[in-house]
Design a protein around this motif. Structure first.
Motif, PDB file in Angstrom:
ATOM      1  N   LYS A 146     -13.042  12.319  13.884  1.00 34.43           N
ATOM      2  CA  LYS A 146     -13.049  13.739  14.044  1.00 34.43           C
ATOM      3  C   LYS A 146     -14.124  14.346  13.334  1.00 34.43           C
ATOM      4  O   LYS A 146     -14.542  13.671  12.372  1.00 34.43           O
ATOM      5  N   ALA A 147     -14.503  15.514  13.365  1.00 32.53           N
ATOM      6  CA  ALA A 147     -15.495  16.155  12.556  1.00 32.53           C
ATOM      7  C   ALA A 147     -15.172  16.281  11.200  1.00 32.53           C
ATOM      8  O   ALA A 147     -15.983  16.190  10.076  1.00 32.53           O
ATOM      9  N   VAL A 148     -13.975  16.604  10.967  1.00 32.88           N
ATOM     10  CA  VAL A 148     -13.375  16.791   9.475  1.00 32.88           C
ATOM     11  C   VAL A 148     -12.125  15.745   9.354  1.00 32.88           C
ATOM     12  O   VAL A 148     -11.215  15.742  10.139  1.00 32.88           O
ATOM     13  N   VAL A 149     -12.058  14.799   8.276  1.00 31.26           N
ATOM     14  CA  VAL A 149     -11.042  14.159   8.100  1.00 31.26           C
ATOM     15  C   VAL A 149     -10.562  14.176   6.739  1.00 31.26           C
ATOM     16  O   VAL A 149     -11.533  14.126   5.843  1.00 31.26           O
ATOM     17  N   ILE A 150      -9.352  14.219   6.427  1.00 32.92           N
ATOM     18  CA  ILE A 150      -8.919  14.434   5.108  1.00 32.92           C
ATOM     19  C   ILE A 150      -7.756  13.369   4.861  1.00 32.92           C
ATOM     20  O   ILE A 150      -6.795  13.255   5.602  1.00 32.92           O
ATOM     21  N   PHE A 151      -8.226  12.464   3.787  1.00 33.32           N
ATOM     22  CA  PHE A 151      -6.947  11.410   3.294  1.00 33.32           C
ATOM     23  C   PHE A 151      -6.251  12.162   2.318  1.00 33.32           C
ATOM     24  O   PHE A 151      -6.847  12.723   1.321  1.00 33.32           O
ATOM     25  N   SER A 152      -4.894  12.276   2.181  1.00 32.35           N
ATOM     26  CA  SER A 152      -4.087  13.052   1.596  1.00 32.35           C
ATOM     27  C   SER A 152      -2.919  12.453   1.154  1.00 32.35           C
ATOM     28  O   SER A 152      -2.447  11.133   1.705  1.00 32.35           O
ATOM     29  N   LYS A 153      -2.017  12.973   0.214  1.00 31.15           N
ATOM     30  CA  LYS A 153      -0.517  12.706   0.157  1.00 31.15           C
ATOM     31  C   LYS A 153       0.285  13.910   0.113  1.00 31.15           C
ATOM     32  O   LYS A 153      -0.228  14.955  -0.318  1.00 31.15           O
ATOM     33  N   SER A 154       1.251  13.922   0.872  1.00 36.13           N
ATOM     34  CA  SER A 154       2.064  14.792   1.128  1.00 36.13           C
ATOM     35  C   SER A 154       2.713  15.657   0.073  1.00 36.13           C
ATOM     36  O   SER A 154       3.012  16.738   0.013  1.00 36.13           O
ATOM     37  N   SER A 155       2.883  15.033  -1.291  1.00 29.02           N
ATOM     38  CA  SER A 155       2.991  15.631  -2.435  1.00 29.02           C
ATOM     39  C   SER A 155       2.199  15.999  -3.529  1.00 29.02           C
ATOM     40  O   SER A 155       2.395  16.629  -4.588  1.00 29.02           O
ATOM     41  N   CYS A 156       0.840  16.053  -2.985  1.00 29.51           N
ATOM     42  CA  CYS A 156      -0.204  16.500  -3.698  1.00 29.51           C
ATOM     43  C   CYS A 156      -0.686  17.943  -3.720  1.00 29.51           C
ATOM     44  O   CYS A 156      -0.957  18.213  -2.598  1.00 29.51           O
ATOM     45  N   CYS A 157      -0.510  18.641  -4.650  1.00 29.62           N
ATOM     46  CA  CYS A 157      -0.756  20.028  -4.689  1.00 29.62           C
ATOM     47  C   CYS A 157      -2.318  20.233  -4.252  1.00 29.62           C
ATOM     48  O   CYS A 157      -2.609  21.138  -3.702  1.00 29.62           O
ATOM     49  N   MET A 158      -3.119  19.574  -4.821  1.00 26.97           N
ATOM     50  CA  MET A 158      -4.700  19.891  -4.596  1.00 26.97           C
ATOM     51  C   MET A 158      -4.933  19.295  -3.276  1.00 26.97           C
ATOM     52  O   MET A 158      -5.731  19.970  -2.681  1.00 26.97           O
ATOM     53  N   CYS A 159      -4.172  18.298  -2.541  1.00 29.50           N
ATOM     54  CA  CYS A 159      -4.142  17.902  -1.358  1.00 29.50           C
ATOM     55  C   CYS A 159      -3.738  19.139  -0.366  1.00 29.50           C
ATOM     56  O   CYS A 159      -4.476  19.509   0.657  1.00 29.50           O
ATOM     57  N   LYS A 207       2.849   8.552   3.690  1.00 27.96           N
ATOM     58  CA  LYS A 207       3.672   8.283   5.034  1.00 27.96           C
ATOM     59  C   LYS A 207       2.914   7.262   5.849  1.00 27.96           C
ATOM     60  O   LYS A 207       3.706   6.896   6.936  1.00 27.96           O
ATOM     61  N   ASP A 208       2.055   6.623   5.624  1.00 23.54           N
ATOM     62  CA  ASP A 208       1.285   5.681   6.555  1.00 23.54           C
ATOM     63  C   ASP A 208       1.848   4.078   6.053  1.00 23.54           C
ATOM     64  O   ASP A 208       1.689   3.861   4.688  1.00 23.54           O
ATOM     65  N   ALA A 209       2.014   3.382   6.856  1.00 23.59           N
ATOM     66  CA  ALA A 209       2.402   1.859   6.362  1.00 23.59           C
ATOM     67  C   ALA A 209       1.384   1.310   5.651  1.00 23.59           C
ATOM     68  O   ALA A 209       1.667   0.235   4.950  1.00 23.59           O
ATOM     69  N   ARG A 210       0.243   1.609   5.934  1.00 20.89           N
ATOM     70  CA  ARG A 210      -0.981   0.870   5.276  1.00 20.89           C
ATOM     71  C   ARG A 210      -1.808   2.004   4.387  1.00 20.89           C
ATOM     72  O   ARG A 210      -2.746   1.827   4.087  1.00 20.89           O
ATOM     73  N   GLY A 211      -1.024   2.870   3.954  1.00 21.41           N
ATOM     74  CA  GLY A 211      -1.297   3.799   3.135  1.00 21.41           C
ATOM     75  C   GLY A 211      -1.993   3.297   1.592  1.00 21.41           C
ATOM     76  O   GLY A 211      -2.906   3.699   1.110  1.00 21.41           O
ATOM     77  N   LYS A 212      -1.210   2.434   1.078  1.00 23.35           N
ATOM     78  CA  LYS A 212      -1.752   1.597  -0.104  1.00 23.35           C
ATOM     79  C   LYS A 212      -3.205   0.923   0.013  1.00 23.35           C
ATOM     80  O   LYS A 212      -4.057   0.910  -0.786  1.00 23.35           O
ATOM     81  N   GLU A 213      -3.401   0.346   1.129  1.00 15.09           N
ATOM     82  CA  GLU A 213      -4.525  -0.349   1.386  1.00 15.09           C
ATOM     83  C   GLU A 213      -5.710   0.735   1.525  1.00 15.09           C
ATOM     84  O   GLU A 213      -6.775   0.460   1.125  1.00 15.09           O
ATOM     85  N   MET A 214      -5.336   1.640   2.306  1.00 14.71           N
ATOM     86  CA  MET A 214      -6.533   2.817   2.378  1.00 14.71           C
ATOM     87  C   MET A 214      -6.686   3.393   1.104  1.00 14.71           C
ATOM     88  O   MET A 214      -7.874   3.758   0.736  1.00 14.71           O
ATOM     89  N   GLU A 215      -5.599   3.566   0.265  1.00 18.09           N
ATOM     90  CA  GLU A 215      -5.920   4.191  -1.078  1.00 18.09           C
ATOM     91  C   GLU A 215      -6.830   3.410  -1.896  1.00 18.09           C
ATOM     92  O   GLU A 215      -7.834   3.856  -2.307  1.00 18.09           O
ATOM     93  N   TRP A 216      -6.872   1.840  -1.852  1.00 10.84           N
ATOM     94  CA  TRP A 216      -7.565   1.077  -2.437  1.00 10.84           C
ATOM     95  C   TRP A 216      -8.959   1.187  -1.968  1.00 10.84           C
ATOM     96  O   TRP A 216     -10.236   1.292  -2.792  1.00 10.84           O
TER      97      TRP A 216
END
Length: 102
Positions: free
Chosen positions: A11-24, A45-54
């Motif tokens: 997509k033109a804009v993609v944001i990786f975020s966490k639902s509890s993050c105020c800056m997000c 909220k993603d099953a592979r979230g930790k992998e993407m975080e790294w």
């Protein structure tokens, strides 16, 4: 890293975020106020979230969220996005990526 790159180019804009993050939340709100409808991936909220975080850390993101890609290209985190917004260059990036029309 491959999954992040693939998602970032969908997509033109993609944001990786966490639902509890105020800056997000603030960054997502900024894009909505610009008329952008970004793809948002909530890592907690993603099953592979930790992998993407790294993978985001390997891009140089510390903290890894929020991380923004525009036009499939890594732009940066909250500080970078806010700087681009304040100096007026965020709009042109969004136009060039096809995220906004005006």
């Amino acid at each position: 890293m491959d999954r992040v790159a693939k998602l970032a180019s969908q997509k033109a804009v993609v944001i990786f975020s966490k639902s509890s993050c105020c800056m997000c939340h603030a960054i997502k709100r900024l894009f909505y106020e610009q008329g952008v409808s970004p793809a948002i991936y909530e890592l907690d909220k993603d099953a592979r979230g930790k992998e993407m975080e790294w993978a985001l850390r390997r891009f140089g993101c510390n903290p890894p969220v929020p991380t923004v890609f525009i036009g499939g290209e890594f732009v940066g985190s909250a500080n970078t996005i806010l700087t681009l917004h304040l100096n007026g260059s965020l709009k042109s990036l969004l136009k060039n990526a096809g995220a906004i029309w005006l």
